[in-house]
Enzyme design. Structure first.
Site, PDB file in Angstrom:
ATOM      1  CG  ASP A  80      -1.686   0.943   1.409  1.00 42.03           C
ATOM      2  OD1 ASP A  80      -2.206   0.958   0.217  1.00 42.03           O
ATOM      3  OD2 ASP A  80      -2.484   1.359   2.461  1.00 42.03           O
ATOM      4  CD  GLU A 132      -2.877   8.861  -3.831  1.00 40.80           C
ATOM      5  OE1 GLU A 132      -3.003   7.907  -3.053  1.00 40.80           O
ATOM      6  OE2 GLU A 132      -3.525  10.324  -3.759  1.00 40.80           O
ATOM      7  N   GLY A 179      -7.199   7.608   7.888  1.00 36.58           N
ATOM      8  CA  GLY A 179      -7.219   8.080   9.385  1.00 36.58           C
ATOM      9  C   GLY A 179      -8.115   8.484  10.519  1.00 36.58           C
ATOM     10  CB  VAL A 230     -11.077  -1.432   5.787  1.00 34.64           C
ATOM     11  CG1 VAL A 230     -11.782  -0.922   7.293  1.00 34.64           C
ATOM     12  CG2 VAL A 230     -12.153  -1.199   5.001  1.00 34.64           C
TER      13      VAL A 230
END
Ligand code: 13P
Length: 279
Positions: A80, A132, A179, A230
């Site tokens: 990640d 991204e 978060g 998650v």
């Protein structure tokens, strides 16, 4: 079976989004895979570079592969938010089946150049790649993107980036924050529609799943999100459970018994979340 992200997307086509859950320590790993197996859905186990280095790349990869081969579901191991091309090449060489190159803080052309290098290396090893565009705010393993620096993904930038890099999946900033465990995000569905219409077959990824309400989760899945991340919720719950079990321990209490309630809680969370991701 141990598979890459593209294979999981293909297998899950028409069935919803695949859950990607952040592993924070070795102990929680079996519960995560057992939960997905109970639901008979594929699962993505994802780690930060920090977690991979903490556990050790080889033991981590060997454990995920062994659990995957011993289960009746498909399991992908994904790196990640990694900002280092060299670290991703190491993860690919050692056996991760999927990686995310996060060049979102770089100028577009530099992000594209680095992503292309990762995609070329990954393809040669049968590994999938997430990129991204835009900047998802919040804190992730100590890396903080302040809210005023967070930026919605611009559809034309996303299209250009995907055309140039040929990534398999794309993290998009549509209002979620990493978060966010005290409140819920306000998702920009108009933007999601536009991204979906422009980007066609690339797998859109929703980050910051902890801060997304159950209703929004279901809507994002209906509207075409392919991977939902998650992390914080698992970390937070694990801390709460071990905080409750450790104070009563003596030197003769087996550590195993102290971790068991936390591991069982992880399983419950994954059962709940992964159920929301089904169409
Ligand atoms: P949360 O920690 O907010 O659930 O986000 C996880 C994530 O997006 C990992 O990349």
């Amino acid at each position: 079976m141990y598979k890459n992200l593209v294979e999981l997307f293909e297998e899950n086509e028409g069935k919803g989004a695949v859950g990607a859950f952040n592993l924070h320590c070795f102990e929680m790993l079996p519960s995560m895979i057992h939960a997905a197996e109970e639901l008979q859905v594929p699962i993505i186990i994802q780690t930060s570079l920090g977690t991979a280095e903490y556990i050790g790349f080889e033991p981590l990869i060997a454990a995920v592969k062994a659990l995957a081969e011993g289960s009746s579901i498909s399991v992908c191991l994904h790196m990640d938010h990694c900002k280092s091309v060299e670290a991703l090449k190491k993860a690919i060489d050692l056996g991760y089946s999927s990686v995310m190159y996060d060049g979102s803080s770089l100028p577009m052309e530099e992000n594209i150049k680095n992503t292309k290098e990762v995609v070329a290396y990954a393809r040669a090893h049968h590994v999938s790649v997430e990129g991204e565009i835009g900047a998802i705010g919040g804190a992730e393993e100590g890396v903080v993107v302040a809210q005023n620096e967070a930026a919605y993904t611009k559809p034309e930038d996303a299209l250009y980036y995907v055309d140039q890099t040929d990534v398999d999946a794309l993290a998009v900033a549509i209002g979620t924050t990493h978060g966010q465990y005290k409140s819920k995000a306000k998702i920009n569905y108009e933007l999601l529609d536009e991204l979906k219409a422009k980007l066609g077959s690339v797998g859109l990824v929703l980050h910051g799943g902890t801060g997304v309400s159950d209703e929004d989760m279901k809507r994002c899945v209906r509207e075409g999100m392919k991977k939902i991340n998650v992390g914080t919720e698992l970390n937070k719950s694990y801390i709460e459970e071990v905080n409750a079990s450790f104070p009563g321990a003596t030197p003769l209490t087996s550590l195993r018994k102290l971790f068991t309630p936390a591991n069982e809680h992880i399983k419950r969370i994954i059962l709940e979340k992964a159920s929301l991701f089904k169409l």
